[in-house]
Design a protein around this motif. Structure first.
Motif, PDB file in Angstrom:
ATOM      1  N   GLU A  53       0.830  -1.203   0.000  1.00  0.00           N
ATOM      2  CA  GLU A  53       0.000   0.000   0.000  1.00  0.00           C
ATOM      3  C   GLU A  53       0.870   1.260   0.000  1.00  0.00           C
ATOM      4  OE1 GLU A  53      -2.712  -0.250   3.274  1.00  0.00           O
ATOM      5  OE2 GLU A  53      -3.716  -2.012   2.462  1.00  0.00           O
ATOM      6  N   ALA A  54       1.936   1.236   0.803  1.00  0.00           N
ATOM      7  CA  ALA A  54       2.828   2.394   0.847  1.00  0.00           C
ATOM      8  C   ALA A  54       3.502   2.607  -0.500  1.00  0.00           C
ATOM      9  CB  ALA A  54       3.874   2.206   1.947  1.00  0.00           C
ATOM     10  N   ALA A  55       3.924   1.528  -1.145  1.00  0.00           N
ATOM     11  CA  ALA A  55       4.563   1.643  -2.458  1.00  0.00           C
ATOM     12  C   ALA A  55       3.577   2.195  -3.491  1.00  0.00           C
ATOM     13  CB  ALA A  55       5.099   0.290  -2.903  1.00  0.00           C
ATOM     14  N   ALA A  56       2.336   1.762  -3.435  1.00  0.00           N
ATOM     15  CA  ALA A  56       1.323   2.266  -4.374  1.00  0.00           C
ATOM     16  C   ALA A  56       1.072   3.748  -4.137  1.00  0.00           C
ATOM     17  CB  ALA A  56       0.026   1.476  -4.223  1.00  0.00           C
ATOM     18  N   ASP A  57       1.023   4.154  -2.868  1.00  0.00           N
ATOM     19  CA  ASP A  57       0.830   5.571  -2.552  1.00  0.00           C
ATOM     20  C   ASP A  57       2.001   6.414  -3.059  1.00  0.00           C
ATOM     21  OD1 ASP A  57      -1.561   4.964  -1.344  1.00  0.00           O
ATOM     22  OD2 ASP A  57      -0.759   5.032   0.712  1.00  0.00           O
ATOM     23  N   ILE A  58       3.202   5.908  -2.875  1.00  0.00           N
ATOM     24  CA  ILE A  58       4.391   6.634  -3.338  1.00  0.00           C
ATOM     25  C   ILE A  58       4.374   6.739  -4.861  1.00  0.00           C
ATOM     26  CG2 ILE A  58       6.909   6.486  -3.540  1.00  0.00           C
ATOM     27  CD1 ILE A  58       6.898   5.322  -0.676  1.00  0.00           C
ATOM     28  N   ALA A  59       4.021   5.649  -5.536  1.00  0.00           N
ATOM     29  CA  ALA A  59       3.972   5.668  -7.001  1.00  0.00           C
ATOM     30  C   ALA A  59       2.948   6.680  -7.503  1.00  0.00           C
ATOM     31  CB  ALA A  59       3.646   4.274  -7.535  1.00  0.00           C
ATOM     32  N   GLN A  60       1.797   6.743  -6.861  1.00  0.00           N
ATOM     33  CA  GLN A  60       0.780   7.723  -7.259  1.00  0.00           C
ATOM     34  C   GLN A  60       1.277   9.141  -7.026  1.00  0.00           C
ATOM     35  OE1 GLN A  60      -2.703   6.629  -5.046  1.00  0.00           O
ATOM     36  NE2 GLN A  60      -3.378   5.137  -6.570  1.00  0.00           N
ATOM     37  N   ASP A  61       1.951   9.371  -5.905  1.00  0.00           N
ATOM     38  CA  ASP A  61       2.473  10.702  -5.592  1.00  0.00           C
ATOM     39  C   ASP A  61       3.531  11.124  -6.607  1.00  0.00           C
ATOM     40  OD1 ASP A  61       2.782  13.074  -3.996  1.00  0.00           O
ATOM     41  OD2 ASP A  61       4.626  12.184  -3.170  1.00  0.00           O
ATOM     42  N   VAL A  62       4.435  10.205  -6.934  1.00  0.00           N
ATOM     43  CA  VAL A  62       5.485  10.511  -7.915  1.00  0.00           C
ATOM     44  C   VAL A  62       4.864  10.798  -9.276  1.00  0.00           C
ATOM     45  CG1 VAL A  62       7.423   9.503  -9.188  1.00  0.00           C
ATOM     46  CG2 VAL A  62       7.326   9.298  -6.708  1.00  0.00           C
ATOM     47  N   SER A  63       3.886   9.993  -9.654  1.00  0.00           N
ATOM     48  CA  SER A  63       3.215  10.202 -10.943  1.00  0.00           C
ATOM     49  C   SER A  63       2.537  11.572 -10.991  1.00  0.00           C
ATOM     50  CB  SER A  63       2.188   9.097 -11.179  1.00  0.00           C
ATOM     51  OG  SER A  63       1.523   9.297 -12.387  1.00  0.00           O
ATOM     52  N   ALA A  64       1.876  11.935  -9.926  1.00  0.00           N
ATOM     53  CA  ALA A  64       1.199  13.232  -9.872  1.00  0.00           C
ATOM     54  C   ALA A  64       2.211  14.375  -9.961  1.00  0.00           C
ATOM     55  CB  ALA A  64       0.382  13.352  -8.593  1.00  0.00           C
ATOM     56  N   ARG A  65       3.331  14.234  -9.275  1.00  0.00           N
ATOM     57  CA  ARG A  65       4.356  15.289  -9.318  1.00  0.00           C
ATOM     58  C   ARG A  65       4.983  15.398 -10.699  1.00  0.00           C
ATOM     59  NH1 ARG A  65       7.514  15.440  -3.536  1.00  0.00           N
ATOM     60  NH2 ARG A  65       5.630  15.501  -2.262  1.00  0.00           N
ATOM     61  N   LEU A  66       5.221  14.262 -11.348  1.00  0.00           N
ATOM     62  CA  LEU A  66       5.793  14.300 -12.690  1.00  0.00           C
ATOM     63  C   LEU A  66       4.825  14.950 -13.675  1.00  0.00           C
ATOM     64  CD1 LEU A  66       7.537  10.809 -12.901  1.00  0.00           C
ATOM     65  CD2 LEU A  66       8.643  13.043 -12.816  1.00  0.00           C
ATOM     66  N   LYS A  67       3.552  14.615 -13.554  1.00  0.00           N
ATOM     67  CA  LYS A  67       2.552  15.239 -14.422  1.00  0.00           C
ATOM     68  C   LYS A  67       2.459  16.736 -14.167  1.00  0.00           C
ATOM     69  CE  LYS A  67      -0.338  11.288 -15.421  1.00  0.00           C
ATOM     70  NZ  LYS A  67      -1.652  10.664 -15.302  1.00  0.00           N
ATOM     71  N   ALA A  68       2.672  17.146 -12.914  1.00  0.00           N
ATOM     72  CA  ALA A  68       2.609  18.572 -12.576  1.00  0.00           C
ATOM     73  C   ALA A  68       3.725  19.360 -13.256  1.00  0.00           C
ATOM     74  CB  ALA A  68       2.681  18.755 -11.061  1.00  0.00           C
ATOM     75  N   VAL A  69       4.869  18.723 -13.508  1.00  0.00           N
ATOM     76  CA  VAL A  69       5.965  19.425 -14.170  1.00  0.00           C
ATOM     77  C   VAL A  69       5.995  19.158 -15.670  1.00  0.00           C
ATOM     78  CG1 VAL A  69       7.426  19.557 -12.125  1.00  0.00           C
ATOM     79  CG2 VAL A  69       7.660  17.606 -13.654  1.00  0.00           C
ATOM     80  N   GLY A  70       4.961  18.472 -16.184  1.00  0.00           N
ATOM     81  CA  GLY A  70       4.847  18.303 -17.627  1.00  0.00           C
ATOM     82  C   GLY A  70       5.390  17.010 -18.180  1.00  0.00           C
ATOM     83  N   ILE A  71       5.656  16.044 -17.349  1.00  0.00           N
ATOM     84  CA  ILE A  71       6.155  14.752 -17.836  1.00  0.00           C
ATOM     85  C   ILE A  71       4.986  13.782 -17.859  1.00  0.00           C
ATOM     86  CG2 ILE A  71       7.702  12.822 -17.360  1.00  0.00           C
ATOM     87  CD1 ILE A  71       9.562  14.826 -15.975  1.00  0.00           C
ATOM     88  N   ASP A  72       4.738  13.218 -19.031  1.00  0.00           N
ATOM     89  CA  ASP A  72       3.631  12.283 -19.176  1.00  0.00           C
ATOM     90  C   ASP A  72       4.103  10.881 -18.796  1.00  0.00           C
ATOM     91  OD1 ASP A  72       1.299  11.019 -19.738  1.00  0.00           O
ATOM     92  OD2 ASP A  72       1.321  11.435 -21.892  1.00  0.00           O
ATOM     93  N   THR A  73       3.612  10.396 -17.678  1.00  0.00           N
ATOM     94  CA  THR A  73       4.056   9.090 -17.178  1.00  0.00           C
ATOM     95  C   THR A  73       3.563   7.940 -18.051  1.00  0.00           C
ATOM     96  OG1 THR A  73       2.158   9.037 -15.671  1.00  0.00           O
ATOM     97  CG2 THR A  73       4.234   9.869 -14.796  1.00  0.00           C
ATOM     98  N   GLU A  74       2.446   8.124 -18.754  1.00  0.00           N
ATOM     99  CA  GLU A  74       1.955   7.056 -19.622  1.00  0.00           C
ATOM    100  C   GLU A  74       2.896   6.846 -20.806  1.00  0.00           C
ATOM    101  OE1 GLU A  74      -2.108   7.815 -20.625  1.00  0.00           O
ATOM    102  OE2 GLU A  74      -2.704   7.937 -18.516  1.00  0.00           O
ATOM    103  N   VAL A  75       3.444   7.942 -21.344  1.00  0.00           N
ATOM    104  CA  VAL A  75       4.416   7.838 -22.432  1.00  0.00           C
ATOM    105  C   VAL A  75       5.675   7.149 -21.923  1.00  0.00           C
ATOM    106  CG1 VAL A  75       5.895   9.156 -24.001  1.00  0.00           C
ATOM    107  CG2 VAL A  75       3.516   9.837 -23.663  1.00  0.00           C
ATOM    108  N   MET A  76       6.097   7.532 -20.705  1.00  0.00           N
ATOM    109  CA  MET A  76       7.283   6.897 -20.115  1.00  0.00           C
ATOM    110  C   MET A  76       7.042   5.407 -19.888  1.00  0.00           C
ATOM    111  SD  MET A  76       8.574   9.785 -17.406  1.00  0.00           S
ATOM    112  CE  MET A  76       9.816   8.721 -16.749  1.00  0.00           C
TER     113      MET A  76
END
Length: 119
Positions: A53-76
């Motif tokens: 659960e902690a790993a999933a939360d961290i992954a969601q947080d990182v994804s949200a932060r990357l999207k906030a700076v303009g990096i598309d995680t789906e493309v990555m």
């Protein structure tokens, strides 16, 4: 002669009682060990779930932060899948052409990971 037989019978009974007592203690110890193993398995399962659960939360947080700076995680993720496919093919080819070398590398990686995880 009768006295020696009586002494032998008494000794035999004492040995039998001692063996029975040791058997009872061994069974009690085994039951306690089984209970502890079951309890530890439950705690390990709970810890594993919490870590997942902690790993999933961290992954969601990182994804949200990357999207906030303009990096598309789906493309990555798509690029990573493509590279993973190439890596998988390369490993399959390596395993077919040099099986002993691949086995040695896998063993070395396992030893290194074992040392790192024990710390």
């Amino acid at each position: 002669m009768a006295r020696a037989k009586a002494d032998n019978d008494t000794t035999f009974e004492a040995v039998g009682e001692a063996a029975e007592s040791m058997g009872d203690r061994a069974r009690a110890g085994a039951a306690t060990a089984a209970d502890l193993a079951s309890e530890l398995a439950g705690k390990a399962s709970a810890a594993s779930e919490a870590a997942s659960e902690a790993a999933a939360d961290i992954a969601q947080d990182v994804s949200a932060r990357l999207k906030a700076v303009g990096i598309d995680t789906e493309v990555m993720a798509g690029a990573a899948k493509d590279q993973l496919g190439g890596l998988r093919q390369m490993l399959a080819d390596e395993m077919q052409s040099r099986p002993l070398r691949t086995l040695g590398l896998a063993a070395a990686a396992g030893i290194v990971l074992g040392f790192l995880s024990s710390r």
